[in-house]
Design an enzyme around this catalytic site. Structure first.
Site, PDB file in Angstrom:
ATOM      1  CD  GLU A   1       1.727 -66.391 103.358  1.00 23.54           C
ATOM      2  OE1 GLU A   1       1.821 -66.772 102.177  1.00 23.54           O
ATOM      3  OE2 GLU A   1       2.464 -65.523 103.860  1.00 23.54           O
TER       4      GLU A   1
ATOM      5  CE  LYS B   1       6.329 -65.637 103.426  1.00 29.12           C
ATOM      6  NZ  LYS B   1       5.176 -66.168 102.660  1.00 29.12           N
TER       7      LYS B   1
ATOM      8  CG  ASP C   1      17.596 -58.328  77.433  1.00 32.52           C
ATOM      9  OD1 ASP C   1      17.178 -58.109  78.583  1.00 32.52           O
ATOM     10  OD2 ASP C   1      18.812 -58.402  77.151  1.00 32.52           O
TER      11      ASP C   1
ATOM     12  CG  ASP D   1       5.707 -60.137 101.441  1.00 31.66           C
ATOM     13  OD1 ASP D   1       5.664 -59.698 100.281  1.00 31.66           O
ATOM     14  OD2 ASP D   1       5.418 -61.320 101.731  1.00 31.66           O
TER      15      ASP D   1
ATOM     16  NE  ARG E   1      16.157 -62.471  80.669  1.00 33.09           N
ATOM     17  CZ  ARG E   1      17.219 -61.876  81.218  1.00 33.09           C
ATOM     18  NH1 ARG E   1      17.953 -61.049  80.495  1.00 33.09           N
ATOM     19  NH2 ARG E   1      17.523 -62.103  82.476  1.00 33.09           N
TER      20      ARG E   1
ATOM     21  CG  HIS F   1      -4.150 -60.792  95.880  1.00 26.98           C
ATOM     22  ND1 HIS F   1      -2.844 -60.565  96.259  1.00 26.98           N
ATOM     23  CD2 HIS F   1      -4.581 -61.831  96.621  1.00 26.98           C
ATOM     24  CE1 HIS F   1      -2.505 -61.441  97.182  1.00 26.98           C
ATOM     25  NE2 HIS F   1      -3.528 -62.222  97.425  1.00 26.98           N
TER      26      HIS F   1
ATOM     27  CG  HIS G   1      -1.682 -58.048 101.218  1.00 24.97           C
ATOM     28  ND1 HIS G   1      -2.059 -57.542  99.986  1.00 24.97           N
ATOM     29  CD2 HIS G   1      -0.769 -59.021 100.958  1.00 24.97           C
ATOM     30  CE1 HIS G   1      -1.398 -58.179  99.033  1.00 24.97           C
ATOM     31  NE2 HIS G   1      -0.607 -59.071  99.601  1.00 24.97           N
TER      32      HIS G   1
ATOM     33  CE  LYS H   1      -7.737 -63.191  99.176  1.00 24.87           C
ATOM     34  NZ  LYS H   1      -7.932 -64.475  98.470  1.00 24.87           N
TER      35      LYS H   1
ATOM     36  CE  LYS I   1       2.087 -58.332  98.506  1.00 25.35           C
ATOM     37  NZ  LYS I   1       3.347 -58.942  98.879  1.00 25.35           N
TER      38      LYS I   1
END
Length: 487
Positions: free
Chosen positions: A213, A337, A91, A232, A48, A175, A237, A179, A145
């Protein structure tokens, strides 16, 4: 991976970050390769935030090109790729707008793929709206996810989507399963006689799986503060990678044979004893520090994060699998992280020889190991001992490399490219089945519940390090250490 399959690829969230960074670049690479996408295939972006097709294509030019591979953009290929793209302004909160989508695609040929690159709160409303205009037949739907917040909410989404689409129409994407090294792990295990006799408790001492990460939460503070690293990264994963590493040889590589074996692993995970969670689970949260010399803020000061947040940005777990192949072998999972490096890898540590006539170096831990690097450089490396040149029998660690970019002339296929082609061509093996997802949530939930009930703050760690010291102490109790600590 040539195809003649005609398709209409409908991309919800067509102006979103995931579409710009991953999905459209992956489709462009498949288009540029030639023959991977049917000439008649169309991409229909739904959003939108653009007024019309011209404005959307301008957005794509600005935001997708920077994320195309290192080969750069061939302008002729790019121009022909843009001819595939159509745009429908919708929308998503207004189901009546879906009549515009139906009218736009009803005469387009081939299978319809609906990719939901949106927040999970929109999955069910979008599915209902698609069904209301008859677009749930001759279709496949891709769900990103996170699929739910816990087992109950995940089941609620799956129940609702399952009333509209059959299980074989639903592609739950992870994903990491696309790999190249993960695919090669299957090839190494099940295509060679070399590894299978060693792939068991008698010869494997421990296995580490790390997804680290350097980045923080960036602009996702609102989302991440209600999610955390366990939801997460671990529930999807890391447990998916674990199931690939530990699965039994499937009868064939068809979708249900592979996923049946993964499910058996997830169901064999040793249940977490609430009284033992402190010994087998470490949670941490990054504080201010530096990444490669650049100062970065603490998690609690990131935009969208509550100042008193107890959300974890780091998790390390000791996991056991209760079956004949893996009983007694610890699997150490880790994600976080603002860590010292960006790396995703699987480390298989084989046991030392039972007796060495060549000295103590042949008995040291890690003398034989297999390191499967998923990112940033996709390689598989087998470590062993060899004699050093010169006088005496002195041993040194050497390695055999499978560096894909050097061995194979053709370029590697990115994970999203492979998975999107699998959706278009109806291959489900690399997508998560509902019962797999339920088994993963069921195993994770006791940890979530304990952390919520205790309300203890996560252990602090400085940005730019490898996480809380407790994660290293957990491995030390088993006489081992994380791979980077050895080096």
């Amino acid at each position: 991976m040539q195809t003649d399959s005609s398709f209409t690829f409908v991309l919800f969230g067509g102006t979103g970050d995931l579409s710009m960074r991953k999905i459209l670049p992956a489709l462009f690479e498949a288009h540029r390769a030639g023959g991977m996408l049917a000439d008649s295939g169309k991409i229909v972006a739904v959003a939108r935030h653009a007024a019309n097709r011209d404005e959307y294509l301008q957005w794509v030019n600005e935001h997708v090109k920077p994320h195309v591979s290192k080969k750069g953009v061939d302008e002729a290929a790019w121009a022909s790729f843009l001819t595939r793209i159509e745009f429908v302004k919708i929308d998503l909160g207004n189901p009546e707008d879906f009549t515009h989508l139906r009218d736009a695609i009803q005469d387009l040929p081939g299978i319809r793929v609906f990719y939901l690159a949106t927040g999970p709160s929109l999955f069910v409303p979008i599915c209902h709206a698609l069904a209301s205009v008859g677009l749930n037949e001759n279709a496949r739907i891709v769900l990103e996810k996170p699929l739910g917040y816990d087992l109950k909410s995940s089941n609620a989404i799956n129940d609702a989507v399952g009333k509209i689409f059959a299980e074989e129409q639903i592609y739950r994407i992870d994903h990491y399963l696309g790999k190249e090294p993960v695919q090669n792990l299957l090839a190494l295990r099940f295509g060679n006689a070399l590894f299978e006799p060693l792939w068991r408790r008698e010869w494997v001492e421990s296995i580490q799986i790390t997804i680290a990460e350097e980045l923080g939460v960036e602009a996702r503070g609102d989302f991440y503060d209600n999610t955390g690293a366990l939801r997460d990264m671990v529930q999807n994963h890391l447990l998916q990678l674990l199931s690939i590493v530990a699965m039994e040889p499937p009868h064939s590589m068809d979708s249900d044979s592979v996923r049946d074996e993964k499910l058996r692993v997830l169901r064999a995970l040793k249940p977490i004893d609430p009284n033992e969670i402190g010994k087998v689970a470490v949670r941490g949260q990054y504080h201010a520090g530096g990444i490669r010399g650049t100062p970065v803020p603490a998690y609690a000061t990131e935009p969208g994060v509550k100042p008193d947040s107890t959300t974890e940005t780091f998790v390390a777990l000791k996991v056991e699998i209760e079956n004949w192949r893996w009983a007694g072998v610890p699997f150490f999972l880790r994600t976080g992280k603002r860590l010292a490096d960006r790396v995703a890898e699987i480390v298989v540590n084989f046991r030392a020889v039972p007796h060495s006539a060549l000295g103590a170096s042949a008995l040291r831990a890690g003398a034989n190991r297999l390191v499967i690097r998923l990112q940033p450089n996709e390689t598989i490396r087998l470590y062993c001992l060899a004699k050093q040149p010169g006088e005496g029998m002195n041993l040194a660690s050497v390695h055999l490399d499978l560096a894909f970019d050097q061995f194979f002339r053709e370029g590697q296929m990115e994970a999203y490219q492979r998975l999107l082609l699998d959706v278009i061509n109806g291959r489900l093996a690399l997508f998560v089945r509902r019962d797999e997802q339920e088994a993963a949530w069921r195993w994770v939930e006791p940890i979530l519940n304990d952390w919520k009930a205790s309300n203890k703050p996560p252990k602090p760690y400085a940005s730019g390090t490898w996480g809380p010291a407790a994660a290293s102490a957990m491995l030390a109790q088993h006489g081992t250490c994380w791979l980077e600590e050895e080096n």
